[in-house]
Design an enzyme around this catalytic site. Structure first.
Site, mmCIF file in Angstrom:
data_model
loop_
_atom_site.group_PDB
_atom_site.id
_atom_site.type_symbol
_atom_site.label_atom_id
_atom_site.label_comp_id
_atom_site.label_asym_id
_atom_site.label_seq_id
_atom_site.Cartn_x
_atom_site.Cartn_y
_atom_site.Cartn_z
ATOM 1 N N GLU A 59 -0.955 6.661 -20.718
ATOM 2 C CA GLU A 59 -0.772 7.838 -21.842
ATOM 3 C C GLU A 59 -0.727 7.695 -22.812
ATOM 4 O O GLU A 59 -1.295 8.373 -23.962
ATOM 5 C CB GLU A 59 1.044 8.440 -20.783
ATOM 6 C CG GLU A 59 1.157 9.660 -21.688
ATOM 7 C CD GLU A 59 2.797 10.196 -20.268
ATOM 8 O OE1 GLU A 59 3.363 11.581 -21.413
ATOM 9 O OE2 GLU A 59 3.083 9.811 -19.909
ATOM 10 N N ASP B 44 -5.345 7.502 -9.458
ATOM 11 C CA ASP B 44 -6.884 7.447 -9.004
ATOM 12 C C ASP B 44 -7.088 8.492 -9.040
ATOM 13 O O ASP B 44 -6.525 9.445 -8.053
ATOM 14 C CB ASP B 44 -7.491 6.665 -8.950
ATOM 15 C CG ASP B 44 -8.381 6.266 -8.748
ATOM 16 O OD1 ASP B 44 -9.220 7.032 -8.631
ATOM 17 O OD2 ASP B 44 -9.577 5.426 -8.554
ATOM 18 N N GLU C 45 1.668 3.296 -20.977
ATOM 19 C CA GLU C 45 1.011 2.459 -20.943
ATOM 20 C C GLU C 45 -0.665 4.073 -21.907
ATOM 21 O O GLU C 45 -1.021 3.901 -22.578
ATOM 22 C CB GLU C 45 0.163 1.344 -20.576
ATOM 23 C CG GLU C 45 1.682 0.020 -20.616
ATOM 24 C CD GLU C 45 2.266 -0.047 -19.014
ATOM 25 O OE1 GLU C 45 2.322 -0.684 -18.997
ATOM 26 O OE2 GLU C 45 1.812 1.399 -18.387
ATOM 27 N N LYS D 102 -15.364 12.356 -5.948
ATOM 28 C CA LYS D 102 -15.365 12.735 -5.214
ATOM 29 C C LYS D 102 -15.140 13.191 -3.527
ATOM 30 O O LYS D 102 -13.771 12.587 -4.120
ATOM 31 C CB LYS D 102 -16.848 11.411 -4.578
ATOM 32 C CG LYS D 102 -17.416 11.015 -5.622
ATOM 33 C CD LYS D 102 -18.076 9.480 -5.297
ATOM 34 C CE LYS D 102 -19.276 8.719 -6.912
ATOM 35 N NZ LYS D 102 -19.889 7.647 -5.493
ATOM 36 N N ASN E 118 0.811 -1.674 -0.302
ATOM 37 C CA ASN E 118 0.174 0.098 0.054
ATOM 38 C C ASN E 118 0.675 1.266 0.206
ATOM 39 O O ASN E 118 1.436 1.355 1.213
ATOM 40 C CB ASN E 118 -1.365 -0.381 1.212
ATOM 41 C CG ASN E 118 -1.884 0.922 1.016
ATOM 42 O OD1 ASN E 118 -1.934 1.910 0.928
ATOM 43 N ND2 ASN E 118 -3.010 0.404 2.317
ATOM 44 N N ASP F 84 -3.618 13.158 -17.040
ATOM 45 C CA ASP F 84 -4.464 13.528 -18.045
ATOM 46 C C ASP F 84 -6.056 14.114 -17.323
ATOM 47 O O ASP F 84 -6.888 14.748 -18.121
ATOM 48 C CB ASP F 84 -5.610 12.629 -18.917
ATOM 49 C CG ASP F 84 -5.445 10.904 -18.224
ATOM 50 O OD1 ASP F 84 -5.752 10.546 -17.097
ATOM 51 O OD2 ASP F 84 -6.358 10.985 -18.840
#
Length: 213
Positions: free
Chosen positions: A195, A118, A193, A122, A96, A154
């Site tokens: 990107e 990620d 990959e 929210k 982690n 992105d």
């Protein structure tokens, strides 16, 4: 992005303890012993399928790299590549990213890469973003005074959030690019990959580099 479960992943990991560690408890300050040479250590938190970290290790043989990934199925894909490549300056860590201070000692890392993390859009998931203040504190604790944080995405919302988060934490920006692939940095940029796929569709890629005061 979560990969599909790979039934062979656990066996592959168990068969290659010289290349990968699984949530180790006593590795902090001892990472250099896992490499062929003692060299500056750079980590990528959230390595996905590993295109970036394996190509970085090939391009910079004078640096040691560690892929940190929480998904077993993802790091197993990287391990497949490493079994074939046998790069002496690449190690894998299944663990982690929120527990980096468990895996690394103070000043053990020369730089941290965050690529297409990620966005957790929210508000209630803000603390999961890899540029949230608690993660910045983790990076700071393990990073050398001259170390840097490099971040690519992105996602405009995540990029703007990250700029604000790093600034509020007191970090110093060394470079900010609002269109990486049309900047002077594009020539030396190693793509993930994800990107590669989205930049071909015309998606703008954002990048920043910063260090701690």
């Amino acid at each position: 992005m979560r990969l599909r479960n790979k039934p062979w992943a656990a066996d592959l990991i168990a068969e290659n303890p010289d290349m990968i560690l699984v949530s180790p408890e006593n590795i902090a300050s001892n990472w250099q012993s896992r490499f062929a040479k003692e060299q500056p250590i750079y980590i990528e938190v959230g390595s996905g399928k590993g295109q970036f970290i394996t190509q970085m290790a090939q391009k910079y043989p004078d640096r040691n790299f560690i892929a940190v990934e929480i998904q077993e199925s993802a790091i197993a894909v990287i391990l497949q590549k490493q079994v074939e490549l046998k790069l002496p300056n690449l190690q894998l860590l299944l663990g982690n990213g929120a527990a980096l201070t468990t895996f690394f000692a103070e000043n053990e890392v020369a730089g941290v890469y965050l690529n297409f993390s990620d966005p957790w859009p929210k508000t209630r998931h803000e603390k999961r973003r890899l540029t949230y203040k608690s993660f910045l504190a983790e990076y700071q604790q393990i990073m050398q005074p001259t170390g840097y944080l490099r971040f690519k995405t992105d996602n405009q919302g995540l990029f703007e959030y990250s700029l604000a988060s790093l600034n509020a934490y007191g970090m110093v920006f060394d470079d900010i690019s609002l269109d990486l692939h049309n900047s002077d940095l594009a020539e030396d940029n190693i793509q993930t990959e994800y990107e590669e796929k989205f930049s071909k569709r015309g998606q703008v890629i954002y990048r920043l580099e910063a260090h701690y005061k």
